[in-house]
Design a protein around this motif. Structure first.
Motif, short mmCIF file in Angstrom:
data_model
loop_
_atom_site.label_atom_id
_atom_site.label_comp_id
_atom_site.label_asym_id
_atom_site.label_seq_id
_atom_site.Cartn_x
_atom_site.Cartn_y
_atom_site.Cartn_z
N SER A 37 0.79 -1.24 -0.02
CA SER A 37 -0.09 -0.07 -0.16
C SER A 37 0.86 1.26 0.10
CB SER A 37 -0.87 -0.15 1.32
OG SER A 37 -0.19 0.03 2.25
N GLU A 38 2.16 1.02 0.15
CA GLU A 38 3.04 2.50 0.00
C GLU A 38 4.28 2.08 -0.35
OE1 GLU A 38 2.37 3.65 4.28
OE2 GLU A 38 3.96 2.43 4.90
N VAL A 60 6.81 9.33 1.99
CA VAL A 60 5.83 8.18 2.02
C VAL A 60 5.12 8.40 0.80
CG1 VAL A 60 4.44 6.71 3.32
CG2 VAL A 60 6.52 7.60 4.49
N THR A 61 4.72 7.46 0.07
CA THR A 61 3.63 7.71 -1.00
C THR A 61 2.90 6.56 -1.41
OG1 THR A 61 3.09 9.08 -3.15
CG2 THR A 61 5.30 7.59 -2.81
N HIS A 65 1.15 6.81 -6.99
CA HIS A 65 2.05 8.21 -7.01
C HIS A 65 3.64 7.74 -7.39
CE1 HIS A 65 -1.40 10.13 -5.02
NE2 HIS A 65 -1.13 10.80 -6.01
N ALA A 66 4.08 6.70 -6.75
CA ALA A 66 5.52 6.32 -7.16
C ALA A 66 5.72 6.22 -8.52
CB ALA A 66 5.96 5.20 -6.25
N LYS A 67 4.81 5.52 -9.26
CA LYS A 67 4.85 5.24 -10.63
C LYS A 67 4.63 6.52 -11.52
CE LYS A 67 3.27 2.05 -14.54
NZ LYS A 67 2.74 0.75 -14.58
#
Length: 110
Positions: A37-38, A60-61, A65-67
């Motif tokens: 999840s993060e 932390v994301t 959002h990381a992609k």
């Protein structure tokens, strides 16, 4: 009965950057770990001859959002290289097993 699709309304976003954050922090060490999840991104600095890395910031994301960050970085690097030429990244000898600067959580040094 057909309904016409209206374009989504674009909302203006105001970005506020206080003076301390605006100064920026230099990082030459990045550690990425994740759960389903993060994503946790640690940014730090490693100095020659010093055994410890000081983590200066943790972000932390979500995986989504990381992609998006990955895609934005790729787009920006592509534009940079088009203007200034290829960014050379030194290849490390795998026998040295030095992960200085970039690590995944699974590569953590204990």
């Amino acid at each position: 009965m057909s309904q016409s699709k209206q374009p989504p309304i674009q909302q203006q976003i105001n970005i506020k950057l206080d003076e301390k954050v605006g100064e920026g922090v230099y990082s030459n060490f990045f550690l990425i770990s994740n759960t389903p999840s993060e994503y946790v991104l640690d940014f730090g600095r490693i100095m020659p001859g010093m055994p410890d890395v000081k983590v200066n910031s943790r972000i932390v994301t979500t995986p989504q959002h990381a992609k998006q960050l990955l895609m934005l970085l790729k787009q920006n690097i592509d534009m940079f290289e088009k203007q200034f030429g290829e960014i050379k990244v030194p290849q490390m000898n795998p026998a040295e097993n030095r992960n200085v600067g970039f690590q995944n959580a699974s590569d953590k040094v204990h």
